[in-house]
Scaffold this active site. Structure first.
Site, PDB file in Angstrom:
ATOM      1  N   SER A  59       0.822  -1.214   0.000  1.00  0.00           N
ATOM      2  CA  SER A  59       0.000   0.000   0.000  1.00  0.00           C
ATOM      3  C   SER A  59       0.859   1.268   0.000  1.00  0.00           C
ATOM      4  O   SER A  59       1.236   1.786   1.054  1.00  0.00           O
ATOM      5  CB  SER A  59      -0.928  -0.011   1.215  1.00  0.00           C
ATOM      6  OG  SER A  59      -1.881   1.013   1.129  1.00  0.00           O
ATOM      7  N   LEU A  60       1.147   1.794  -1.183  1.00  0.00           N
ATOM      8  CA  LEU A  60       1.930   3.024  -1.315  1.00  0.00           C
ATOM      9  C   LEU A  60       1.226   4.179  -0.611  1.00  0.00           C
ATOM     10  O   LEU A  60       0.050   4.425  -0.833  1.00  0.00           O
ATOM     11  CB  LEU A  60       2.134   3.359  -2.796  1.00  0.00           C
ATOM     12  CG  LEU A  60       2.932   4.626  -3.103  1.00  0.00           C
ATOM     13  CD1 LEU A  60       4.375   4.493  -2.621  1.00  0.00           C
ATOM     14  CD2 LEU A  60       2.892   4.929  -4.609  1.00  0.00           C
TER      15      LEU A  60
ATOM     16  N   ASN B  51     -13.300   0.635   4.367  1.00  0.00           N
ATOM     17  CA  ASN B  51     -13.163   0.786   2.922  1.00  0.00           C
ATOM     18  C   ASN B  51     -14.118  -0.103   2.148  1.00  0.00           C
ATOM     19  O   ASN B  51     -14.038  -0.169   0.917  1.00  0.00           O
ATOM     20  CB  ASN B  51     -11.732   0.471   2.477  1.00  0.00           C
ATOM     21  CG  ASN B  51     -10.701   1.305   3.184  1.00  0.00           C
ATOM     22  OD1 ASN B  51      -9.829   0.772   3.854  1.00  0.00           O
ATOM     23  ND2 ASN B  51     -10.794   2.615   3.057  1.00  0.00           N
TER      24      ASN B  51
ATOM     25  N   HIS C 191      -4.067  -4.571  -5.042  1.00  0.00           N
ATOM     26  CA  HIS C 191      -4.450  -5.588  -4.074  1.00  0.00           C
ATOM     27  C   HIS C 191      -5.822  -5.339  -3.476  1.00  0.00           C
ATOM     28  O   HIS C 191      -6.440  -6.260  -2.925  1.00  0.00           O
ATOM     29  CB  HIS C 191      -3.398  -5.711  -2.957  1.00  0.00           C
ATOM     30  CG  HIS C 191      -3.321  -4.540  -2.028  1.00  0.00           C
ATOM     31  ND1 HIS C 191      -2.808  -3.322  -2.406  1.00  0.00           N
ATOM     32  CD2 HIS C 191      -3.691  -4.409  -0.726  1.00  0.00           C
ATOM     33  CE1 HIS C 191      -2.860  -2.490  -1.384  1.00  0.00           C
ATOM     34  NE2 HIS C 191      -3.381  -3.120  -0.358  1.00  0.00           N
ATOM     35  N   ARG C 192      -6.337  -4.103  -3.616  1.00  0.00           N
ATOM     36  CA  ARG C 192      -7.655  -3.793  -3.089  1.00  0.00           C
ATOM     37  C   ARG C 192      -8.715  -3.692  -4.181  1.00  0.00           C
ATOM     38  O   ARG C 192      -9.901  -3.893  -3.915  1.00  0.00           O
ATOM     39  CB  ARG C 192      -7.599  -2.496  -2.278  1.00  0.00           C
ATOM     40  CG  ARG C 192      -6.583  -2.527  -1.151  1.00  0.00           C
ATOM     41  CD  ARG C 192      -7.088  -1.878   0.112  1.00  0.00           C
ATOM     42  NE  ARG C 192      -8.246  -2.549   0.659  1.00  0.00           N
ATOM     43  CZ  ARG C 192      -8.892  -2.147   1.757  1.00  0.00           C
ATOM     44  NH1 ARG C 192      -8.475  -1.073   2.395  1.00  0.00           N
ATOM     45  NH2 ARG C 192      -9.939  -2.797   2.215  1.00  0.00           N
TER      46      ARG C 192
ATOM     47  N   GLU D  45     -12.763   5.203  -2.056  1.00  0.00           N
ATOM     48  CA  GLU D  45     -12.222   4.369  -0.979  1.00  0.00           C
ATOM     49  C   GLU D  45     -13.197   4.198   0.178  1.00  0.00           C
ATOM     50  O   GLU D  45     -12.826   3.787   1.272  1.00  0.00           O
ATOM     51  CB  GLU D  45     -10.900   4.964  -0.490  1.00  0.00           C
ATOM     52  CG  GLU D  45      -9.851   5.096  -1.575  1.00  0.00           C
ATOM     53  CD  GLU D  45      -8.898   3.913  -1.693  1.00  0.00           C
ATOM     54  OE1 GLU D  45      -8.579   3.321  -0.659  1.00  0.00           O
ATOM     55  OE2 GLU D  45      -8.478   3.590  -2.815  1.00  0.00           O
TER      56      GLU D  45
ATOM     57  N   HIS E 257      -5.966   8.137   3.971  1.00  0.00           N
ATOM     58  CA  HIS E 257      -7.412   8.323   4.057  1.00  0.00           C
ATOM     59  C   HIS E 257      -7.700   9.430   5.071  1.00  0.00           C
ATOM     60  O   HIS E 257      -6.914   9.649   6.008  1.00  0.00           O
ATOM     61  CB  HIS E 257      -8.123   7.046   4.528  1.00  0.00           C
ATOM     62  CG  HIS E 257      -8.088   5.929   3.536  1.00  0.00           C
ATOM     63  ND1 HIS E 257      -7.841   4.620   3.891  1.00  0.00           N
ATOM     64  CD2 HIS E 257      -8.273   5.918   2.188  1.00  0.00           C
ATOM     65  CE1 HIS E 257      -7.869   3.850   2.816  1.00  0.00           C
ATOM     66  NE2 HIS E 257      -8.122   4.619   1.770  1.00  0.00           N
TER      67      HIS E 257
ATOM     68  N   CYS F  31     -10.381   1.748  11.006  1.00  0.00           N
ATOM     69  CA  CYS F  31     -10.259   1.032   9.734  1.00  0.00           C
ATOM     70  C   CYS F  31     -11.007  -0.292   9.774  1.00  0.00           C
ATOM     71  O   CYS F  31     -11.524  -0.754   8.757  1.00  0.00           O
ATOM     72  CB  CYS F  31      -8.789   0.755   9.415  1.00  0.00           C
ATOM     73  SG  CYS F  31      -7.892   2.159   8.738  1.00  0.00           S
TER      74      CYS F  31
END
Length: 424
Positions: A25-26, A108, A135-136, A170, A238, A355
């Site tokens: 996750s950049l 998310n 990946h998401r 998101e 986020h 989260c």
């Protein structure tokens, strides 16, 4: 108008058996800094379940969402890959993406607009497309399938497809709601980012506006605010890393929004009762707020009418953050208590208490009861986790046929125990 039977229900994601630290996750500094570490899926899932139990003990309604199918062979097949291709260094991130347990962060999963806010008087849910991160981006269809079962009552819920992937969405991590009471009409606030910074701005204004239209929100009770690009560059990928809202209260860092005073004023125009609890940079720096996830906390309304902040232990153990929280609790502000919880395994992968949960205001009687938690069901879930979840996963195991078999078996065992085999 107030809907007497509506309550806020927190749907936490059960941490999946493939929970690992691949650093995919950049912009998520916690996730990238722990890339390559050994993960502990069993401990992670039990920590998350303990948080759910603690919230139930506070008198809060608690639900859950299940891990998605992993490893995702269809994702790999679409790329012309198999698990065996993990031996090639250039393929390892893609194989790791197929194993990702990131759906555990249900903030998310979707954006949710409760029935009192919408034109047709139903609760609307739009799964997040999550297109910024591969990946998401694979999650939303499986997430929607689960939401379609949990919220199948079409008289109470409207479930949409994700916003087209031209525009990044998101979900609830960039959405806040202000109201006098959860069951009363509210004001919904969408926080977006602008592209061009050091890290991706994951929530687009276009996606936020699309969700508001799909949900039938009144324009005069809908607010769009730009996130501070410096906060995104600092690791606030986020909005819920730097702000959280509940009822009349906005708990926020001083540097959360691009135009701080303009943001507060825009909310006040739509919601005059707004109470802002702002954490100054002079007391808690932006870097410390992000490192400790002070704002990735659950700000909850307790049955006695008070508000409490459920924070990760990393916040509670920070000298600067603890000092601010102690001063806040000693004052006469709207947040009267702080409850620390241990979600260390999730924190190391970039997700705190907020989260891990999706807030849905609904009549519990309209929700499929298989997704609502009680102590007996929590015991059942815990027993499956303790038997089937891997104790640890080393980076080199990603792509292993043996581990893949264990992960698939673990999820299947949970679905069977919860009578949700239709999600297999």
């Amino acid at each position: 108008m107030k809907h007497a039977k509506l309550q806020e229900i927190n749907f936490d994601g059960i941490v999946g058996p493939s929970h690992n630290y691949a650093g995919l996750s950049l912009g998520n500094l916690a996730a990238t800094s722990h890339a390559g570490d050994i993960s502990h899926p069993r401990a992670a899932a039990l920590q998350g379940l303990a948080k759910m139990r603690a919230n139930m003990a506070l008198g809060l309604q608690q639900g859950f969402l299940l891990p998605l199918p992993r490893p995702n062979e269809g994702f790999l097949a679409g790329l012309g890959l198999t698990q065996d291709d993990a031996v090639e260094p250039e393929n390892r991130p893609l194989v790791a993406a197929a194993w990702s347990a990131s759906a555990m962060w249900t903030a998310n999963a979707a954006t949710v607009s409760p029935a009192p806010d919408t034109a047709d008087g139903r609760c609307h849910l739009t799964p997040a497309n999550l297109v910024t991160m591969p990946h998401r981006a694979q999650e939303w269809r499986d997430t929607k399938a689960q939401l379609a079962i949990a919220f199948a009552d079409e008289a109470a819920f409207a479930l949409h497809d994700a916003v087209p992937p031209f525009f990044g969405d998101e979900g609830a991590a960039n959405h806040m709601r202000f109201c006098a009471d959860h069951s009363a009409s509210g004001v919904e606030v969408f926080v977006f980012g602008r592209p061009g910074g050091a890290f991706p701005a994951r929530q687009s204004l276009q996606a936020s506006r699309a969700v508001a239209r799909l949900h039938g929100l009144a324009p005069e009770r809908t607010v769009f605010i730009e996130q501070n690009p410096f906060a995104i560059a600092a690791g606030a990928f986020h909005n819920d890393v730097v702000s959280v809202a509940n009822g009349r209260v906005l708990f926020t860092h001083e540097e959360a929004f691009a135009d701080r005073e303009g943001a507060y004023e825009a909310i006040r125009v739509a919601f005059p009762e707004l109470q802002v609890v702002e954490v100054p940079s002079s007391e808690v720096s932006l870097a410390e707020a992000i490192a400790t996830y002070l704002f990735n906390a659950q700000l909850v309304s307790l049955p006695d009418g008070n508000m409490a902040l459920v924070v990760p232990m990393e916040s509670w153990n920070s000298t600067a953050v603890r000092g601010f929280l102690d001063r806040m609790m000693s004052g006469d502000g709207p947040i009267g208590g702080v409850i620390p919880v241990d979600v260390t395994q999730s924190m190391a992968n970039g997700g705190g208490p907020a989260c891990l949960r999706l807030r849905v205001v609904a009549d519990p009687a309209t929700v499929d009861p298989r997704f609502l938690l009680d102590e007996a069901k929590a015991d059942t879930i815990a027993s499956v986790i303790e038997v089937h979840w891997p104790e640890s996963i080393e980076p080199a195991q990603i792509g292993s046929a043996e581990l893949a078999g264990k992960v698939v078996t673990a999820r299947a065992a949970l679905l069977e125990k919860l009578d949700l085999d239709q999600l297999a």
